[in-house]
Design a protein around this motif. Structure first.
Motif, PDB file in Angstrom:
ATOM      1  N   UNK A 119      45.371  27.459  35.572  1.00 22.46           N
ATOM      2  CA  UNK A 119      43.532  28.485  35.807  1.00 22.46           C
ATOM      3  C   UNK A 119      43.412  30.187  35.483  1.00 22.46           C
ATOM      4  N   UNK A 120      44.540  30.237  35.697  1.00 26.31           N
ATOM      5  CA  UNK A 120      44.814  32.327  35.215  1.00 26.31           C
ATOM      6  C   UNK A 120      45.086  32.683  33.553  1.00 26.31           C
ATOM      7  N   UNK A 121      45.275  31.686  33.416  1.00 31.87           N
ATOM      8  CA  UNK A 121      45.945  32.128  32.287  1.00 31.87           C
ATOM      9  C   UNK A 121      44.556  31.322  31.248  1.00 31.87           C
ATOM     10  N   UNK A 122      44.059  30.885  31.070  1.00 28.59           N
ATOM     11  CA  UNK A 122      42.784  30.058  30.695  1.00 28.59           C
ATOM     12  C   UNK A 122      41.408  31.507  30.974  1.00 28.59           C
ATOM     13  N   UNK A 123      41.479  31.855  32.168  1.00 30.85           N
ATOM     14  CA  UNK A 123      40.415  33.042  32.505  1.00 30.85           C
ATOM     15  C   UNK A 123      40.764  34.458  31.439  1.00 30.85           C
ATOM     16  N   UNK A 124      41.895  34.603  31.249  1.00 33.28           N
ATOM     17  CA  UNK A 124      42.870  35.450  31.246  1.00 33.28           C
ATOM     18  C   UNK A 124      42.521  35.053  29.596  1.00 33.28           C
ATOM     19  N   UNK A 184      34.812  43.534  33.931  1.00 36.70           N
ATOM     20  CA  UNK A 184      36.152  42.913  33.184  1.00 36.70           C
ATOM     21  C   UNK A 184      37.341  43.512  33.980  1.00 36.70           C
ATOM     22  N   UNK A 185      37.449  44.575  33.002  1.00 33.02           N
ATOM     23  CA  UNK A 185      38.743  45.749  33.487  1.00 33.02           C
ATOM     24  C   UNK A 185      39.069  45.107  34.453  1.00 33.02           C
ATOM     25  N   UNK A 186      38.889  44.957  35.551  1.00 30.89           N
ATOM     26  CA  UNK A 186      39.417  45.224  36.998  1.00 30.89           C
ATOM     27  C   UNK A 186      39.459  43.511  37.170  1.00 30.89           C
ATOM     28  N   UNK A 187      38.627  42.377  36.270  1.00 26.32           N
ATOM     29  CA  UNK A 187      39.275  41.154  36.401  1.00 26.32           C
ATOM     30  C   UNK A 187      40.202  40.755  35.735  1.00 26.32           C
ATOM     31  N   UNK A 188      40.820  41.472  34.254  1.00 20.34           N
ATOM     32  CA  UNK A 188      41.879  41.263  33.531  1.00 20.34           C
ATOM     33  C   UNK A 188      43.227  41.920  34.487  1.00 20.34           C
ATOM     34  N   UNK A 189      42.838  42.705  35.042  1.00 17.73           N
ATOM     35  CA  UNK A 189      44.330  43.688  35.969  1.00 17.73           C
ATOM     36  C   UNK A 189      44.662  42.304  37.055  1.00 17.73           C
ATOM     37  N   UNK A 190      43.379  41.984  37.852  1.00 21.58           N
ATOM     38  CA  UNK A 190      43.882  41.323  39.038  1.00 21.58           C
ATOM     39  C   UNK A 190      44.555  39.773  38.423  1.00 21.58           C
ATOM     40  N   UNK A 191      43.502  39.422  37.321  1.00 21.05           N
ATOM     41  CA  UNK A 191      45.108  38.211  36.492  1.00 21.05           C
ATOM     42  C   UNK A 191      45.914  38.134  36.604  1.00 21.05           C
ATOM     43  N   UNK A 192      45.745  39.482  35.425  1.00 22.95           N
ATOM     44  CA  UNK A 192      47.319  39.647  35.135  1.00 22.95           C
ATOM     45  C   UNK A 192      48.279  40.301  35.733  1.00 22.95           C
ATOM     46  N   UNK A 193      48.001  40.952  37.422  1.00 25.57           N
ATOM     47  CA  UNK A 193      48.943  40.676  38.290  1.00 25.57           C
ATOM     48  C   UNK A 193      49.593  38.989  38.808  1.00 25.57           C
ATOM     49  N   UNK A 194      48.164  38.584  38.796  1.00 28.98           N
ATOM     50  CA  UNK A 194      48.573  37.444  39.366  1.00 28.98           C
ATOM     51  C   UNK A 194      49.326  36.158  38.678  1.00 28.98           C
ATOM     52  N   UNK A 195      49.588  36.349  37.246  1.00 28.22           N
ATOM     53  CA  UNK A 195      50.438  35.796  36.400  1.00 28.22           C
ATOM     54  C   UNK A 195      51.288  36.596  36.359  1.00 28.22           C
ATOM     55  N   UNK A 196      51.975  37.600  36.687  1.00 23.00           N
ATOM     56  CA  UNK A 196      53.225  37.873  36.903  1.00 23.00           C
ATOM     57  C   UNK A 196      54.425  37.456  37.490  1.00 23.00           C
ATOM     58  N   UNK A 223      38.430  36.075  43.113  1.00 25.23           N
ATOM     59  CA  UNK A 223      37.742  37.968  43.454  1.00 25.23           C
ATOM     60  C   UNK A 223      37.548  38.152  41.596  1.00 25.23           C
ATOM     61  N   UNK A 224      38.858  37.464  40.745  1.00 30.25           N
ATOM     62  CA  UNK A 224      38.527  37.481  39.549  1.00 30.25           C
ATOM     63  C   UNK A 224      37.234  37.624  39.001  1.00 30.25           C
ATOM     64  N   UNK A 225      36.815  36.103  39.071  1.00 28.30           N
ATOM     65  CA  UNK A 225      35.304  35.617  39.568  1.00 28.30           C
ATOM     66  C   UNK A 225      34.484  36.400  38.945  1.00 28.30           C
TER      67      UNK A 225
END
Length: 684
Positions: A211-216, A192-204, A182-184
């Motif tokens: 894969x999450x760290x690389x995208x962030x 990008x901002x929405x993708x960043x929020x979704x990835x930050x949630x996954x990283x938490x 979904x972030x991709x």
């Protein structure tokens, strides 16, 4: 049965709904053919019901999984999501069995990823979607054909994949793969901002998810937050999973890949400028690896820098792999050639090191010389020594055969020889450069360089010999003999090499002059110096028997019997047109040398041959040296040995020859014993 009864009724109320329900019933009983017919009738109906169409699309997607058409399955579910996402979720939860739902989600995830990575039918649509679609209402027609349009234009894949990913997240909100998908999709849609929020949630939820760290990290760099991006990259490096970048890079836009490449390269160089510790070098290697991946697998400067880093860590084979990658694209890359050469040097692989460094010097010596000069003295000496050895061997083959091995030319040798004189002003380097100039026919240039390096009256014997050869060009044979005779005493191989630059007639004159001077010195009992002249005569005459005899005589005076024996072996092997008298003298000389080396039986054989060829000459020579009495004792000893071994015929020949030298009582007794033994053999 209930569905069939209702469908058979005269009223057509809920006709599409019943068809969809019957289709799922057939699907659950594994009757895929009948199920597909029902789903197709719903989709192609003149007045389709949206909810029924969603059910039919979901059912048909399941059938297509069973048939191996995963891509078409994804298209069906994307179409269903675009019609009505909530209804699609309800249909999956209500009609798709649990034992099939996991496979369905996995297939949809994989197909969504491939769509974003442009691995599905780039530039066009699948054949099945090129057929005319009929029977849909205006509402469904608009929806489906809007969806189909983005398959004809791959840049519009992201919105459809986003719908699919949203479905997957709704079905399982804890699934990281669905969240990343979904972030991709959001990233490719420019959100990008929405993708960043979704990835930050996954990283938490999972702080170590590579894969999450690389995208962030990329998103932070894109937003200009360099520090945060660096911290995320460090965490990714600590995890040690760089393979996750490969699928991500297929999703990144070109400008963002270049941003990641330039940032990682800059970061690596910054690390390498600081402390050269193992940890810093390893981190620099990781950043360079990211940069290379971001560049599509090939970035010349990053590969070269990473190869040097591996070399510092002692990972030589890995360093060679990176240098090879550069040389595959650019076989004449000087930095890669010299770098790989230095790695082979560290591994003490002389042949490979010389080959690479020789090639690098041929391409651009000016870039290689400073690097060699920056090496430690021990390594520098090893490099120059190997290069000189290879160059000297190549030049020797060229001069001897008039042909060059491989692709090396005289021009290449000149380049390398000149480079050696700049790296180290050792005498042997200047001499090698002079030799190459001479081989190239540049005699005046060779003379000029020789005099600049050693002066007009060189003290070095090897340099004086070169000067003598160059002076032979002006017919100064007498002046050339003296320095060449000195070289003959020190290094006969080098003298033989130099004589290749002297024509045949001059060599003949040189041999005569050297032999004459050798005789003069022999009469003056200066045998050591005479040996040099005689060696020069032998080499200049190409092993003339006459000059070989002179040198053998000189060597005998110096008690160098083994070397004298080798010369006499060559003389005797050349017997053919010589007179018996000459041959007899040679065999006597050979016999004396063998006696001196305690090879008595071989000596006796040569004296016997001399007696057969010319007995008066042989007896005269024996009388002078080693003496008749002494030699007859040797003959008796060898005859006695053969007698004890019952080799009577051989013992008889030796005894008979020995009696020709001197009528000693021991030999006469031996002859009598042999006669008695012969008589006894005859009686028996």
């Amino acid at each position: 049965d209930v569905c069939e009864q209702l469908l058979a009724a005269e009223q057509n109320t809920y006709h599409n709904t019943l068809l969809a329900l019957r289709g799922f019933c057939s699907l659950h009983t594994q009757d895929h053919h009948r199920a597909l017919q029902d789903f197709q009738r719903v989709i192609e109906h003149n007045s389709p019901h949206p909810n029924s169409c969603i059910k039919a699309l979901c059912g048909r997607g399941l059938i297509r999984i069973a048939g191996g058409s995963n891509y078409l399955t994804a298209l069906d579910y994307i179409t269903a999501c675009q019609l009505k996402l909530d209804e699609t979720i309800f249909t999956i939860k209500s009609y798709v069995p649990w034992n099939q739902r996991g496979l369905l989600l996995k297939v949809l995830q994989e197909e969504g990823q491939m769509m974003l990575q442009k691995k599905r039918y780039p530039g066009g649509s699948p054949v099945s979607f090129q057929k005319k679609q009929t029977g849909l209402c205006t509402f469904l027609t608009v929806k489906v054909f809007c969806f189909l349009a983005f398959f004809f234009f791959p840049s519009r894949d992201a919105p459809g994949v986003f719908q699919l990913a949203s479905l997957l997240v709704e079905l399982d909100s804890s699934d990281e793969v669905s969240q990343i998908l979904c972030a991709d999709a959001l990233y490719q849609m420019g959100r990008g901002e929405e993708a960043h929020k979704m990835l930050s949630l996954a990283l938490s939820r999972n702080p170590q998810r590579a894969p999450v760290l690389a995208r962030l990290a990329l998103l932070q760099l894109k937003r200009g937050f360099v520090y945060d991006g660096n911290q995320l990259l460090k965490r990714l490096i600590r995890i040690g999973d760089s393979s996750c970048l490969l699928p991500i890079l297929a999703i990144f836009q070109d400008e963002d890949r270049k941003l990641l490449q330039s940032h990682c390269r800059w970061r690596a160089l910054a690390l390498l400028k600081g402390k050269q510790e193992g940890a810093a070098i390893k981190e620099a290697i990781a950043h360079l690896s990211f940069a290379i991946l971001a560049a599509g697998g090939y970035a010349e400067d990053c590969l070269l820098t990473r190869a040097r880093c591996y070399g510092r860590l002692g990972q030589m084979k890995t360093a060679i792999f990176d240098f090879n990658a550069v040389l595959k694209e650019d076989p004449r890359n000087v930095q890669a050639l010299s770098g790989r050469g230095f790695v082979h040097l560290a591994l003490r692989q002389q042949k490979k090191a010389v080959q690479d460094l020789f090639s690098a010097l041929k391409v651009e010596a000016g870039a290689v010389i400073p690097v060699i000069l920056s090496l430690k003295p021990e390594a520098q000496g090893l490099v120059t020594g190997w290069l000189l050895q290879h160059g000297r061997a190549t030049l020797s083959r060229l001069v001897a055969t008039k042909d060059l091995p491989g692709e090396e030319t005289l021009g290449d040798l000149l380049t390398v020889a000149k480079a050696l004189t700049k790296i180290c002003r050792a005498a042997q380097h200047h001499i090698f450069y002079t030799d190459v100039l001479m081989a190239n026919g540049e005699h005046q240039e060779a003379l000029k360089h020789l005099q600049e390096a050693f002066g007009h009256c060189p003290a070095d014997d090897f340099a004086r010999a070169r000067l003598a050869v160059l002076q032979l060009q002006s017919r100064n044979v007498a002046g050339a003999a003296a320095p060449l005779s000195v070289l003959a005493r020190r290094d006969e191989k080098d003298l033989a090499f130099l004589l290749n630059f002297v024509d045949t007639k001059q060599q003949q004159h040189l041999a005569q002059a050297a032999a004459q001077e050798g005789k003069v010195l022999m009469r003056a009992h200066d045998h050591e110096q005479a040996l040099g002249y005689h060696s020069l005569a032998v080499l200049a005459s190409r092993d003339s028997p006459r000059y070989l005899r002179h040198r053998a005589a000189c060597l005998m005076h110096l008690k160098k019997y083994e070397k004298a024996l080798k010369d006499m072996d060559k003389v005797i092997q050349g017997h053919g047109c010589n007179s018996p008298k000459t041959q007899a003298g040679d065999h006597c000389c050979q016999g004396f040398l063998l006696l001196a080396l305690a090879q008595e039986e071989a000596a006796v054989q040569h004296y016997m041959q001399a007696l057969q060829l010319d007995q008066p000459l042989a007896l005269g020579t024996i009388t002078n040296c080693p003496g008749r009495e002494c030699l007859t004792k040797t003959f008796h000893k060898i005859a006695q040995h053969h007698f004890e071994k019952q080799r009577y015929e051989e013992a008889w020949k030796i005894t008979d020859s020995g009696l020709k030298i001197d009528k000693s009582s021991e030999l006469q007794k031996m002859k009598a014993r042999l006669k008695r033994e012969a008589s006894s053999c005859s009686i028996h």
